[in-house]
Write a protein that holds these residues in place. Structure first.
Motif, PDB file in Angstrom:
ATOM      1  N   TRP A 196      -7.544  -0.851  -8.187  1.00 18.68           N
ATOM      2  CA  TRP A 196      -8.822  -1.450  -7.789  1.00 18.68           C
ATOM      3  C   TRP A 196      -8.850  -1.768  -6.310  1.00 18.68           C
ATOM      4  CZ3 TRP A 196      -9.567  -6.110  -5.423  1.00 18.68           C
ATOM      5  CH2 TRP A 196      -8.504  -7.036  -5.446  1.00 18.68           C
ATOM      6  N   ARG A 197      -7.712  -2.083  -5.734  1.00 17.84           N
ATOM      7  CA  ARG A 197      -7.672  -2.414  -4.301  1.00 17.84           C
ATOM      8  C   ARG A 197      -8.087  -1.203  -3.454  1.00 17.84           C
ATOM      9  NH1 ARG A 197      -3.913  -7.047  -3.611  1.00 17.84           N
ATOM     10  NH2 ARG A 197      -3.127  -7.616  -5.673  1.00 17.84           N
ATOM     11  N   LEU A 198      -7.656  -0.013  -3.876  1.00 15.61           N
ATOM     12  CA  LEU A 198      -8.038   1.192  -3.144  1.00 15.61           C
ATOM     13  C   LEU A 198      -9.506   1.527  -3.348  1.00 15.61           C
ATOM     14  CD1 LEU A 198      -4.899   3.446  -3.714  1.00 15.61           C
ATOM     15  CD2 LEU A 198      -5.417   1.918  -1.804  1.00 15.61           C
ATOM     16  N   ASP A 243      -2.851  -5.187   4.316  1.00 15.61           N
ATOM     17  CA  ASP A 243      -1.796  -5.806   3.511  1.00 15.61           C
ATOM     18  C   ASP A 243      -2.269  -6.087   2.093  1.00 15.61           C
ATOM     19  OD1 ASP A 243       0.863  -7.182   3.284  1.00 15.61           O
ATOM     20  OD2 ASP A 243      -0.422  -8.921   2.933  1.00 15.61           O
ATOM     21  N   VAL A 244      -3.511  -6.510   1.947  1.00 16.93           N
ATOM     22  CA  VAL A 244      -4.045  -6.829   0.622  1.00 16.93           C
ATOM     23  C   VAL A 244      -4.359  -5.570  -0.173  1.00 16.93           C
ATOM     24  CG1 VAL A 244      -5.977  -7.894  -0.618  1.00 16.93           C
ATOM     25  CG2 VAL A 244      -4.954  -9.064   1.344  1.00 16.93           C
ATOM     26  N   LEU A 245      -4.883  -4.551   0.489  1.00 15.22           N
ATOM     27  CA  LEU A 245      -5.399  -3.381  -0.232  1.00 15.22           C
ATOM     28  C   LEU A 245      -4.395  -2.249  -0.408  1.00 15.22           C
ATOM     29  CD1 LEU A 245      -9.015  -3.136   1.246  1.00 15.22           C
ATOM     30  CD2 LEU A 245      -8.227  -4.324  -0.817  1.00 15.22           C
ATOM     31  N   VAL A 246      -3.396  -2.171   0.453  1.00 18.39           N
ATOM     32  CA  VAL A 246      -2.424  -1.070   0.387  1.00 18.39           C
ATOM     33  C   VAL A 246      -1.038  -1.681   0.191  1.00 18.39           C
ATOM     34  CG1 VAL A 246      -1.529   0.994   1.519  1.00 18.39           C
ATOM     35  CG2 VAL A 246      -3.887   0.275   1.947  1.00 18.39           C
ATOM     36  N   ARG A 247      -0.540  -1.621  -1.035  1.00 20.98           N
ATOM     37  CA  ARG A 247       0.626  -2.415  -1.405  1.00 20.98           C
ATOM     38  C   ARG A 247       1.944  -1.646  -1.420  1.00 20.98           C
ATOM     39  NH1 ARG A 247      -0.132  -7.587  -0.962  1.00 20.98           N
ATOM     40  NH2 ARG A 247       1.172  -8.111  -2.752  1.00 20.98           N
ATOM     41  N   GLY A 272     -13.195 -12.183 -11.155  1.00 17.36           N
ATOM     42  CA  GLY A 272     -12.017 -11.755 -11.897  1.00 17.36           C
ATOM     43  C   GLY A 272     -12.323 -10.673 -12.912  1.00 17.36           C
ATOM     44  N   MET A 273     -13.428 -10.824 -13.642  1.00 13.65           N
ATOM     45  CA  MET A 273     -13.784  -9.815 -14.639  1.00 13.65           C
ATOM     46  C   MET A 273     -14.213  -8.508 -13.972  1.00 13.65           C
ATOM     47  SD  MET A 273     -13.048 -11.120 -17.496  1.00 13.65           S
ATOM     48  CE  MET A 273     -13.777  -9.927 -18.638  1.00 13.65           C
ATOM     49  N   ALA A 274     -14.866  -8.597 -12.821  1.00 15.00           N
ATOM     50  CA  ALA A 274     -15.233  -7.380 -12.085  1.00 15.00           C
ATOM     51  C   ALA A 274     -13.980  -6.612 -11.674  1.00 15.00           C
ATOM     52  CB  ALA A 274     -16.064  -7.730 -10.852  1.00 15.00           C
ATOM     53  N   ILE A 275     -12.998  -7.306 -11.144  1.00 15.07           N
ATOM     54  CA  ILE A 275     -11.753  -6.661 -10.734  1.00 15.07           C
ATOM     55  C   ILE A 275     -11.063  -6.013 -11.929  1.00 15.07           C
ATOM     56  CG2 ILE A 275      -9.404  -7.152  -9.923  1.00 15.07           C
ATOM     57  CD1 ILE A 275     -10.651  -9.157  -7.968  1.00 15.07           C
ATOM     58  N   VAL A 286     -11.768  -0.759  -3.419  1.00 14.17           N
ATOM     59  CA  VAL A 286     -12.390  -1.626  -2.404  1.00 14.17           C
ATOM     60  C   VAL A 286     -12.262  -0.981  -1.030  1.00 14.17           C
ATOM     61  CG1 VAL A 286     -12.263  -3.866  -1.252  1.00 14.17           C
ATOM     62  CG2 VAL A 286     -12.040  -3.726  -3.749  1.00 14.17           C
ATOM     63  N   LEU A 287     -11.098  -0.418  -0.731  1.00 13.27           N
ATOM     64  CA  LEU A 287     -10.906   0.261   0.550  1.00 13.27           C
ATOM     65  C   LEU A 287     -11.905   1.409   0.700  1.00 13.27           C
ATOM     66  CD1 LEU A 287      -9.254   0.733   3.165  1.00 13.27           C
ATOM     67  CD2 LEU A 287      -7.796   2.253   1.810  1.00 13.27           C
ATOM     68  N   TYR A 288     -12.093   2.180  -0.349  1.00  8.30           N
ATOM     69  CA  TYR A 288     -13.054   3.294  -0.320  1.00  8.30           C
ATOM     70  C   TYR A 288     -14.449   2.774   0.019  1.00  8.30           C
ATOM     71  CZ  TYR A 288     -15.672   7.379  -2.086  1.00  8.30           C
ATOM     72  OH  TYR A 288     -16.509   8.468  -2.224  1.00  8.30           O
ATOM     73  N   ALA A 289     -14.860   1.677  -0.625  1.00 11.76           N
ATOM     74  CA  ALA A 289     -16.175   1.098  -0.343  1.00 11.76           C
ATOM     75  C   ALA A 289     -16.275   0.667   1.119  1.00 11.76           C
ATOM     76  CB  ALA A 289     -16.438  -0.093  -1.267  1.00 11.76           C
ATOM     77  N   LEU A 290     -15.191   0.094   1.634  1.00  9.12           N
ATOM     78  CA  LEU A 290     -15.162  -0.327   3.047  1.00  9.12           C
ATOM     79  C   LEU A 290     -15.350   0.864   3.976  1.00  9.12           C
ATOM     80  CD1 LEU A 290     -12.489  -2.699   4.624  1.00  9.12           C
ATOM     81  CD2 LEU A 290     -13.090  -0.558   5.721  1.00  9.12           C
ATOM     82  N   LEU A 291     -14.623   1.943   3.735  1.00  7.84           N
ATOM     83  CA  LEU A 291     -14.670   3.101   4.630  1.00  7.84           C
ATOM     84  C   LEU A 291     -16.016   3.820   4.560  1.00  7.84           C
ATOM     85  CD1 LEU A 291     -11.081   4.519   4.005  1.00  7.84           C
ATOM     86  CD2 LEU A 291     -11.891   3.243   5.999  1.00  7.84           C
TER      87      LEU A 291
END
Length: 569
Positions: A442-444, A335-339, A429-432, A446-451
């Motif tokens: 940016w959310r995707l 929900d957070v990463l795929v909007r 915040g500045m990193a994002i 993060v998803l890439y890093a997770l996978l």
């Protein structure tokens, strides 16, 4: 080979609009028949619209298949036995100007759209010119029945008028080779389409090797249909789909753009995980995502000491992402990463590309040699050259690769509760903002890093069908515990970003802009401005309730020399 329909007993229930369309098309066919008969009776030298054979209209392919499955479709392919689609459509448009026809079929002004001719384009699987028009809210294509003859070196066939049986046999799958005869109201099956529909089976009308070597794109089309329809592929067909000769033909005959179109359709469908599973099981990955004909891709992969990525643990990524999608709840990882829908498609495409990350990391670790700028990482080249994704997506892939280390480091800070860094709102915040500025989404990233991390730390049996023991001897229950602990860390990271209220950091409205800052500092804008504005935004992140930017200006003032801000005039 069949010599006629094998079964014609399956009925199709038409909607009111489909029934209205059917009666109009049959009226056009009768008009053409009567016109030709009149010309022949009068001995006219004018060329009839068709041959002496009466016009027979059939709705073909996907519409028939979907109606039998109980799925409504607004796209209808109309196959004509004795004339081109354009000739028939022009006659239709002519008749629809007749007041008697308008009254007979209750045609309103909005019921008949503009006529469009779609030129033959073999590279996009358009082997024959098609005429299309919007009728009663339905998208209707008109094309003649045809037979196709292929050569050894091309997937672009010689196309001629054909019979209904010849048209059925040239198709990619038996379930796509069914016709609905408008005159009889019955389904015509010249292959084994109805039987295969009942068995939920994907088979080829002709011998599989001939089907795939004629047009290797059919390999990908069958994967797409099998995953979309939740059908299985006949084992004999599967065996041929992974044949080295077929895969070589897929590389040689099919443009990378066309490969990309098929992958996009798979990943935008309802069952992308199943499509990726088929690609892995049938050994199609390297024929799709590894473009060995591209000098840039080959050179980049060679720099990483390999030309192909290791996909032995790829299933960890696509099964885990499917699990995240199935678990979507407010505030969950998905929900957070795929909007939105585009993000979902991008996310699945990233999932398809994650096996390239180890090669990309190895390539990036080596110093760049030779002239010119540093080339994109292999994962970006796989996206750009392998499946021809657009530039904006390639930028996202590059950013996901480049920012992965920082994403993992911040996640680890949260997991380990490293104070005071973990509480620094401006750090996160500045990193994002940096991640988003470099590639968007940016959310995707993060998803890439997770996978990618999942492929590194979780066993290959995780999230797959039930197995009793993993490769390392762990029981399935222990593996599930590892997976849940892994996901809990990422959930904690995202919860922390929510608690810091930095999820929308890229859209933060600045309290002060560049012009105002330069005026407050008493200087003209210059190269120093970008870094100075970042100082202001970081200050604003640390002071979320502030409405006066003076504190930010004071901070820039204190770092004047460090930032290269010139002295006041």
């Amino acid at each position: 080979m069949a010599t006629g329909p094998t079964e014609t007993s399956t009925a199709i229930s038409l909607t009111d609009k489909e029934r209205q369309l059917k009666e109009l098309l049959l009226d056009v066919a009768r008009s053409i028949r009567d016109s030709n008969h009149s010309l022949q009776q009068n001995g006219s030298s004018e060329t009839p619209a068709t041959t002496a054979e009466p016009v027979v209209l059939r709705w073909a392919g996907g519409w028939v298949r979907d109606k039998l499955l109980g799925t409504e479709s607004v796209d209808i392919d109309t196959a004509i036995n004795t004339m081109t689609g354009e000739a028939f459509a022009l006659k239709l448009c002519e008749l629809c100007q007749d007041p008697a026809v308008i009254a007979r079929h209750a045609i309103s002004q909005s019921d008949i759209g503009n006529l469009h001719k779609i030129a033959r384009n073999p590279d996009k699987s358009k082997h024959l010119e098609t005429t299309t028009i919007k009728l009663f809210g339905l998208d209707v294509d008109f094309v003649n029945l045809r037979r196709e003859t292929y050569t050894d070196d091309s997937r672009n066939p010689q196309v001629e008028f054909g019979t209904a049986e010849e048209d059925a046999l040239r198709r990619d799958a038996t379930v796509n080779a069914l016709f609905y005869n408008l005159s009889t109201g019955e389904v015509e099956d010249f292959t084994t389409g109805l039987q295969d529909m009942r068995r939920r089976l994907i088979r080829t009308p002709l011998e599989p090797f001939q089907t795939f070597t004629d047009d290797p794109l059919r390999v990908l089309r069958l994967v797409r249909f099998a995953s979309r329809l939740q059908f299985s592929i006949d084992p004999a067909v599967e065996k041929v789909m992974g044949d080295d000769r077929v895969l070589e033909a897929l590389r040689v005959k099919i443009s990378r753009e066309r490969v990309g179109v098929e992958i996009e359709k798979m990943l935008k469908g309802k069952h992308p995980r199943e499509a990726l599973e088929y690609i892995e099981r049938l050994a199609l990955y390297h024929a799709i995502f590894t473009d060995l004909t591209s000098p840039t891709t080959t050179a980049a992969a060679a720099a990483a000491d390999s030309s192909k990525p290791d996909i032995s643990k790829w299933s960890v990524a696509y099964n885990l992402f499917a699990k995240l999608a199935a678990r979507k709840t407010p505030g969950s990882v998905y929900d957070v990463l795929v909007r939105h829908d585009e993000a979902a498609y991008y996310a699945w495409t990233l999932t398809a590309l994650v096996p390239w990350e180890p090669l990309s990391a190895a390539s990036s670790a080596r110093p760049h040699k030779g002239p010119g700028k540093v080339p994109p990482p292999p994962v970006t080249l796989a996206a750009r050259e392998g499946i021809k994704t657009p530039t904006r997506f390639c930028d996202l892939v590059t950013a996901a690769h480049n920012n992965r280390a920082e994403i993992l480091a911040l996640k680890q800070d949260v997991v380990m509760r490293r104070e005071p860094r973990v509480g620094e709102r401006d750090t996160f915040g500045m990193a994002i903002r940096r991640w988003d500025a470099r590639g968007g989404h940016w959310r995707l990233q993060v998803l890439y890093a997770l996978l990618v991390e999942a492929m590194e730390v979780l066993p290959a049996t995780t999230a797959t069908t039930a197995t009793s023991t993993g490769k390392d001897g762990k029981q399935e229950g222990e593996e599930k515990e590892d997976e849940e602990a892994f996901l809990a860390q990422w959930q904690r990271f995202l919860d922390h970003l929510h608690d810091l209220d930095v999820l929308e950091a890229p859209s933060l409205k600045r309290l002060i802009d560049g012009t105002q800052l330069a005026k407050a500092l008493g200087v003209k804008p210059g190269k120093w401005m970008t870094a100075a504005l970042d100082v202001c935004v970081a200050w604003q992140l640390r002071h979320p309730d502030a409405t006066d930017p003076q504190g930010a200006v004071d901070e820039v003032e204190g770092k004047r020399a460090e930032l290269g801000v010139p002295d006041r005039k």
